[in-house]
Motif scaffolding. Sequence first.
Motif, mmCIF file in Angstrom:
data_model
loop_
_atom_site.group_PDB
_atom_site.id
_atom_site.type_symbol
_atom_site.label_atom_id
_atom_site.label_comp_id
_atom_site.label_asym_id
_atom_site.label_seq_id
_atom_site.Cartn_x
_atom_site.Cartn_y
_atom_site.Cartn_z
ATOM 1 N N ARG A 19 -5.325 -6.320 -0.860
ATOM 2 C CA ARG A 19 -4.495 -6.033 -2.031
ATOM 3 C C ARG A 19 -3.811 -4.676 -1.899
ATOM 4 O O ARG A 19 -2.658 -4.516 -2.317
ATOM 5 C CB ARG A 19 -5.378 -6.074 -3.293
ATOM 6 N N VAL A 20 -4.519 -3.708 -1.328
ATOM 7 C CA VAL A 20 -3.910 -2.386 -1.147
ATOM 8 C C VAL A 20 -2.748 -2.487 -0.150
ATOM 9 O O VAL A 20 -1.688 -1.889 -0.342
ATOM 10 C CB VAL A 20 -4.964 -1.346 -0.694
ATOM 11 N N GLN A 21 -2.960 -3.297 0.903
ATOM 12 C CA GLN A 21 -1.877 -3.490 1.875
ATOM 13 C C GLN A 21 -0.648 -4.109 1.200
ATOM 14 O O GLN A 21 0.484 -3.688 1.443
ATOM 15 C CB GLN A 21 -2.361 -4.386 3.030
ATOM 16 N N GLU A 22 -0.884 -5.083 0.330
ATOM 17 C CA GLU A 22 0.221 -5.723 -0.403
ATOM 18 C C GLU A 22 0.965 -4.705 -1.269
ATOM 19 O O GLU A 22 2.190 -4.713 -1.344
ATOM 20 C CB GLU A 22 -0.310 -6.839 -1.309
ATOM 21 N N ALA A 23 0.192 -3.822 -1.899
ATOM 22 C CA ALA A 23 0.798 -2.807 -2.769
ATOM 23 C C ALA A 23 1.660 -1.849 -1.952
ATOM 24 O O ALA A 23 2.752 -1.465 -2.372
ATOM 25 C CB ALA A 23 -0.292 -2.050 -3.523
ATOM 26 N N GLY B 220 5.940 -1.331 -1.820
ATOM 27 C CA GLY B 220 6.596 -0.043 -2.015
ATOM 28 C C GLY B 220 6.037 0.802 -3.142
ATOM 29 O O GLY B 220 6.682 1.733 -3.620
ATOM 30 N N ILE B 221 4.790 0.512 -3.549
ATOM 31 C CA ILE B 221 4.188 1.327 -4.608
ATOM 32 C C ILE B 221 3.695 2.645 -4.000
ATOM 33 O O ILE B 221 3.140 2.673 -2.894
ATOM 34 C CB ILE B 221 3.023 0.573 -5.297
ATOM 35 N N ALA C 6 3.996 0.610 -11.566
ATOM 36 C CA ALA C 6 3.951 -0.454 -10.561
ATOM 37 C C ALA C 6 5.321 -1.108 -10.443
ATOM 38 O O ALA C 6 6.219 -0.827 -11.232
ATOM 39 C CB ALA C 6 2.916 -1.501 -10.956
ATOM 40 N N VAL C 7 5.509 -1.988 -9.454
ATOM 41 C CA VAL C 7 6.763 -2.719 -9.345
ATOM 42 C C VAL C 7 6.714 -3.901 -10.307
ATOM 43 O O VAL C 7 5.644 -4.254 -10.813
ATOM 44 C CB VAL C 7 7.020 -3.212 -7.897
#
Lengths: 235, 631
Positions: A40-44, A48-49, A16-17
Motif C-alpha cells: 500500500r505504501v508503494q501504491e501511495a 505521487g503522495i 491525499a490524491v
Amino acid sequence: MSEPVLEIPEGWEERAVDGWEWATLWEAVEEGDHGYSHERVQEAIDAGIDPRVILDDGLFPGFNLQGDRFSEQIIFIPEMLITARAMKAGLALIRPLLAANDEKPLGTFVMGTVLGDMHDIGQSIVTIMLENAGFNVINLGTDVHPDKFIETAAEEKADMIGFSALLSTTVYYQKVTIDEFEKAGHRDKVHILIGGAPTTQEWADECGADGWGRDAMEAVKLARRLITEQRGAWA
Amino acid sequence: MSDTVQLRIRDDDGQEQSITATRGETLLDAAHRSGVEITATCGMRGRCRSCRCKIIDGTMPPPTVADTVQLGHEEIRERFRLACQTRIVADTVIKPMPPKSESGHQLLGGHVETTSLDLVSGVEKIAITAKAPVSEHHQTSDIEEVFMAIGAPLKSRLVPGNLLQDLPAKLREQKGALTVTLFRGKIVDIEVGDTTGKSYGMAIDIGTTSIVGSLLDLETGEELAAVGMLNPQAPFGADLMSRIAYAQFKPKNLAQLRGKVLSGLNDLVRQAAEKADVSAEHIYKIVIVGNTCMHHILLGIDVSYLGLAPYAPAVRDGQTIAAADLPLKSAPRAHICTLPILAGFVGADALACVLSTRIYDSDTVRGLVDIGTNGEMVLASKGKLIACSAPAGPAFEGAQIRHGMRGAVGAIERVTISDDVACQTIGGDAAVGICGSGLIEACARMSDARVLNRMGSIKSTDDLPEAVAARIRKSDHGQEFVLVWKTQGGKDEDISLTQGDVRQLQLAKAAIFSGVMMLMKAMDVSAEDVDELLLCGGFGNYVDIESAVRIRLLPEMDPEKITYAGNAALMGAQMATLSEAEIERADALVGTIEHVALAARTDFQELFIDGMNFGEPGLQVLSQQDEAIAV
C-alpha cells in the motif's frame, strides 16, 4: 482508563490524491500485515503522495493505536512487534524519499544493553519503535562496555543514549556508564534515558539519568519530548 | 535538628522494640540493621506489598509513587506505607503488617528408593578394644594403640586435634572399648563404648525460597526425619537476582546472608536430630545441594560476578568441608559435601535432579524441568545431556501478582469455568488470594472459555454465560477478571486477575517454555519425540499438567508423558549421602553435560516471543504462522 481509539489525522483527505483511502493501511499496521503495508505504501508513492504525508496519515495512526494499547497492556509484546514490523516495511520505502526531501531524522539515538547483561528483546523493541518514530538509531546490542557507548556517541554526535538493563544485578551499570560519560566530559552533550524491568523513576533519578521509560512506547514519547531540549554541542 | 530519631517497632503482641535511626534512612534499612525482620519479597524495590507497615504514631511521611501504586489511595489514607520506600523524618511508631497472603508456605520432601543404591556412604564405624600403654621401656602412645587396634592401615594418620585432647581418659574409661569413626578413611571421631549402629547422614536442598532436609540412617538408607523451613534469607529478596544484587560488591551484606543460611542450617540439623531422636554428634556426612548462588553464599564466596554476564561461578567442582570450618556447630563431627555445579544458573540442585531421575541412563529422549524463579532444565538422549536455565521471575510464587500469594491455606489452586466460575482453595478456606498453580489453572480455563484470547488479552465475547461476562470489568489496574466476589471470599475486596497479572505470567511461562524448546532444538528432536518429561521441585509438583500444557508453559506434548518427580534435588542429595558412587557419578557427569546459553543464541528471541502466546487448540501459534518475527 479509556480504551485507546484510532486517531484519524485531521484533513487527511485534502492531503491525499483524489479518491485515496488510508483505512486499509491503518488496519494493516494495526494487525501487523507487513506484506500489505509494503504494498500500500508503494501504491501511495506511485500515486505521487508526499512521503511525509504517507508517514503521518498512512502509517502512524495504526502504529500509535497499537502503541497506546501496548502501554495499557491491552496488547502484548508479540502483537506490538508484528505491528512495528509492518510499520517498518512501509517506512523502508519512504525513508530514502524523506532523506532526498532533505528531511532530517528527529535525532541520533545510541541504544544498547549495559555491561554484564545479555537481554536483547527489550532494547530491540525500543529500537524499532524509535526508528519508526523518526530517530536514527545505532543499536550496539547487549553486554555493551561503557567505553563503547562513549566512543559511539562521540563518533555519531549522538543526541540521546538509551541504557537497557533487565537484571537487578546489572542496573548498577546504568549508573556506572552515566558516571563514565560524566568523567569523559560528555554528560552535558547527550540526553540519557534508562529502562528495563527492574528500573523505576526513583532509580533513574538516583543514577542521574534524564528520563525513564516504563515501556517502549513511553520511551519513545520521552525521547520525542527531550529531543526538543538543546544539549551542549559535540566538538 | 538532630540527625537521629527514635523508631519504635510494634509486634503482633503489642511489644515494642525501640531503635535509633538516622533521619532520611528507610524504615526497612533501620529495622534490618537492628535485627527486626521485615520481609521485602521484591528486594526493596517498591514492587510488592510484603513490607507493608502501619504508621501507628508520629509524623505521617508523604506517600511515594510506589506506595500509591502498590497500596492504593485507601490504604495510604489508613496510614499504610511500604517500609522499603518510606524515609524516616521524625520519631515514629510503626507496626509491620504484611498482607495476609504474603505468609505461609508449602514444603516438598521426597524419599529416594534405596534398593538400587550401593550403600557405601564413606562413613565407617569400627568397634575396637585398645590397650592403654603399659610399658615405659617400649614407648608408644594412646593414639598409636588406637591405630594398632584398628589393624588395617589408615589413609591418614592425621587426627583432628580436639579428639586427642580427651583421648587419655576415653581410652581408660571402659578398658579400651572404643568406637572409631572414619570418613573417607580418616578418623573423624573416637567414642567410648560401642556406637557402631549409630551412623547418620543428612541431605539438604537449599532453595532460594525454602530449605528442606532429611536425616538418613547411613547403614539402612532409611529416612528417620524430614524437616523444612523457609530460607531465612528471604527477607532480603524473594528471587535469586535480588539476593545477588543485595550482596553484590557489598561484603558485609554477603556475610549477613551467609550468617542467615548458616544459622538456618544449624536449626534444621538440630530439629532433624530431635525429630529422629538421635544425637547430632552421630551425623557424619551432610550433602548439600542448591543453586549456584545459594551454594556460593553458603561457602562465603563473592557472588558479585555471578549476576553479570557470562555469569561464571567461582568454582564448579564438588567441595568437602569439615563442619568446624563451615562452621556448622550443630553437627560437629560431620563433613559437608557439595555436589558439582554446571553453570552460573544451573547449579548443584540440577545435578542432583539428574542423579535421582537417572535421565543420563536412557535410550529414549527424557527431560527434566525445575519450574521456579530460575527455571533449570536438562534434556537427555542416549547418553548425551544438555542443560539450560531460564529466568522466569517470581510470578509462579505469586509475587508481583495483584492478589498473588504463596501456596498456603486460602490460596486459590483450582479453577473451573462453566456457567459461572468456581474456585477451590488450599485447605478449603475462604479465598484470600491466588498461588502460582492457581494462576496457571485460571489462565487455562479462561483461555478455554475465551475470556482470554490466544495473545493473553482479557476480552468479553458475545457467547459468554451472563455470570462469566459479569466478571470482566475495567478497574484502576486495567482490564480484570473477578475470580471470587468479595461476598464469597475471605478478603475485604473482590479477588481478581488483572491484565497485568496475565502479562507477568506470560513472561514467566515463556521463559520456561522457550528454554525447553531450545533444548529440543539443540538436541534436534521435537516435542513428540520426548518420551518423558519430569517435573522437579516444589512448584512443578503442584502444577496441573493439563493446564500447563494448555497455556504453553510446557511443550505441546501428550500430558501422559509428563510426570511429577517430587523434590528430585533432595532425592539426588539423599543418594549422594548414602552412596559415594553417586558423588563420583555426579563428578563424572558434570564434565559431559553441555550447557546452552539461551541469551547467546540468536534463535532464542523468536522462541521466547512465540512462547508468550497461550495458543488455542487447533490454531497455529504466531511464529509458526509467521516465521520472521525477529526484528
